[in-house]
Design an enzyme around this catalytic site. Structure first.
Site, PDB file in Angstrom:
ATOM      1  N   HIS A 248       0.839  -1.198   0.000  1.00 22.05           N
ATOM      2  CA  HIS A 248       0.000   0.000   0.000  1.00 22.05           C
ATOM      3  C   HIS A 248       0.876   1.250   0.000  1.00 22.05           C
ATOM      4  O   HIS A 248       1.838   1.339   0.754  1.00 22.05           O
ATOM      5  CB  HIS A 248      -0.905  -0.026   1.242  1.00 22.05           C
ATOM      6  N   ASP A 265      -3.419   9.012   3.686  1.00 22.49           N
ATOM      7  CA  ASP A 265      -3.650   7.611   3.366  1.00 22.49           C
ATOM      8  C   ASP A 265      -5.010   7.490   2.697  1.00 22.49           C
ATOM      9  O   ASP A 265      -6.036   7.855   3.280  1.00 22.49           O
ATOM     10  CB  ASP A 265      -3.607   6.759   4.638  1.00 22.49           C
ATOM     11  N   CYS A 318      -4.026   3.251  -4.859  1.00 18.41           N
ATOM     12  CA  CYS A 318      -3.347   3.991  -3.791  1.00 18.41           C
ATOM     13  C   CYS A 318      -2.143   4.770  -4.314  1.00 18.41           C
ATOM     14  O   CYS A 318      -1.865   5.881  -3.858  1.00 18.41           O
ATOM     15  CB  CYS A 318      -2.924   3.053  -2.665  1.00 18.41           C
TER      16      CYS A 318
END
Length: 359
Positions: A248, A265, A318
């Protein structure tokens, strides 16, 4: 879904780094916990990308039990070697923009190569009309270049080279829809953000390599102390730290103007420990390079909450979110994009990497 599987997935998303941090620093207010739906969706969309494909009947049963949307991803899962190594980090005495050591033959100073898909003659960027919301549409010619770059060709063909980095066709292909971005694309894009910051009207920016945080947490300040031997971080307005949490991408941003360390995030996870680690690094950098004590109590750390920044709704974007966070922050612009803009951003990033300039 078994509780053990959820715990394992949540563990993979936990920030890497030591638990210590500077004492006396201020934390911005944060909700005690994320909404149940948001947290569940983040973990499950992550699992849907990383876990082996289920039997269709079993998947439907999971949907009925959990109410969670499972995401189909076009790219193959990374090998164990990709997950663990992600290429080799720079040498200990190598500054940030030297990039991954897998670049076997470094470019000579000033050398830069653009993709064969681009015209070799220098041309002005096309004058494009901006649509409502400030998003610049790609012209037909630009679309053709993007399609050619993502299409057939030798995987090792160098499509663009600058910032002592080389982006190959195989790297560019990670910008296909629903594919995971790799270190080369992330680092090259951060280089473009840094290059743009040299223009008048932009805040000054330094971007660390995606290997920086991993090196810092594994070896401490001494492992990265020489990465800034050619740059004074305290003369920069913004410091970008792209972070790879195994599977991630996230972004930490140090703003020396506001004395803040913030964590971005796209899955809404908390990163206060990462912020503490970076503030501790900044203290040591100030002591070593300026012989000045940096007072942590004057600084604020904050993990951006899901309602504060755009969030992904799948298990593959992401890296694009990380790049666009950096883009908007380094223009001091509000983040007006959403998940629906990701296919557009991917194509735009291909063109920008090929031409080595942000639109």
């Amino acid at each position: 879904m078994p509780a053990s599987v959820l715990r394992e997935a949540e563990g993979l998303l936990q920030p890497l780094g030591p638990p210590w941090g500077p004492s006396g620093l201020r934390r911005a207010p944060r909700a005690s916990k994320l909404k149940e739906v948001s947290t569940r969706g983040s973990v499950c969309s992550f699992l849907s990308t990383c876990a082996p494909a289920d039997d269709p009947a079993e998947t439907e049963a999971k949907k009925r039990r959990t109410g969670v949307k499972w995401v189909d991803v076009c790219c193959p899962e990374p090998s164990q070697a990709d997950v663990v190594t992600r290429g080799s980090p720079p040498a200990e005495d190598t500054p940030q923009q030297d990039g991954p050591a897998k670049q076997a033959v470094p470019l000579s100073p000033g050398e830069a190569k653009k993709s064969p898909a681009c015209d070799v003659e220098e041309k002005k960027l096309p004058r494009l009309q901006k649509r409502a919301g400030g998003f610049t549409p790609l012209t037909e010619a630009m679309e053709r270049e993007v399609i050619a770059a993502l299409g057939k060709g030798e995987p090792d063909e160098v499509m663009s080279s600058a910032f002592k980095l080389r982006v190959t066709r195989q790297d560019i292909r990670t910008l296909r829809n629903l594919c995971w971005l790799n270190d080369e694309v992330i680092n090259f894009y951060m280089g473009l953000v840094m290059e743009r910051s040299k223009k008048e009207g932009y805040p000054s920016v330094h971007a660390f390599s995606s290997f920086f945080y991993e090196k810092l947490t594994s070896g401490g300040y001494q492992a990265v102390g020489r990465w800034t031997r050619r740059v004074d971080l305290f003369h920069k307005d913004i410091i970008l730290v792209p972070i790879n949490l195994r599977l991630h991408w996230t972004l930490a941003v140090i703003d020396t103007r506001k004395k803040t360390v913030k964590y971005y995030d796209s899955l809404g996870q908390e990163g206060d420990k990462i912020c503490e680690t970076l503030l501790k690094y900044l203290q040591e950098e100030s002591r070593e390079k300026r012989h000045v004590k940096l007072n942590a109590s004057e600084w604020t750390i904050h993990s951006m909450e899901p309602h504060e920044i755009p969030q992904q709704s799948n298990g593959s974007d992401c890296g694009v979110f990380t790049c666009k966070y950096a883009d908007y922050i380094c223009r001091d612009r509000p983040m007006t994009f959403t998940q629906t803009h990701m296919p557009y951003f991917r194509k735009k990033m291909v063109w920008e990497i090929l031409h080595q300039e942000l639109l």
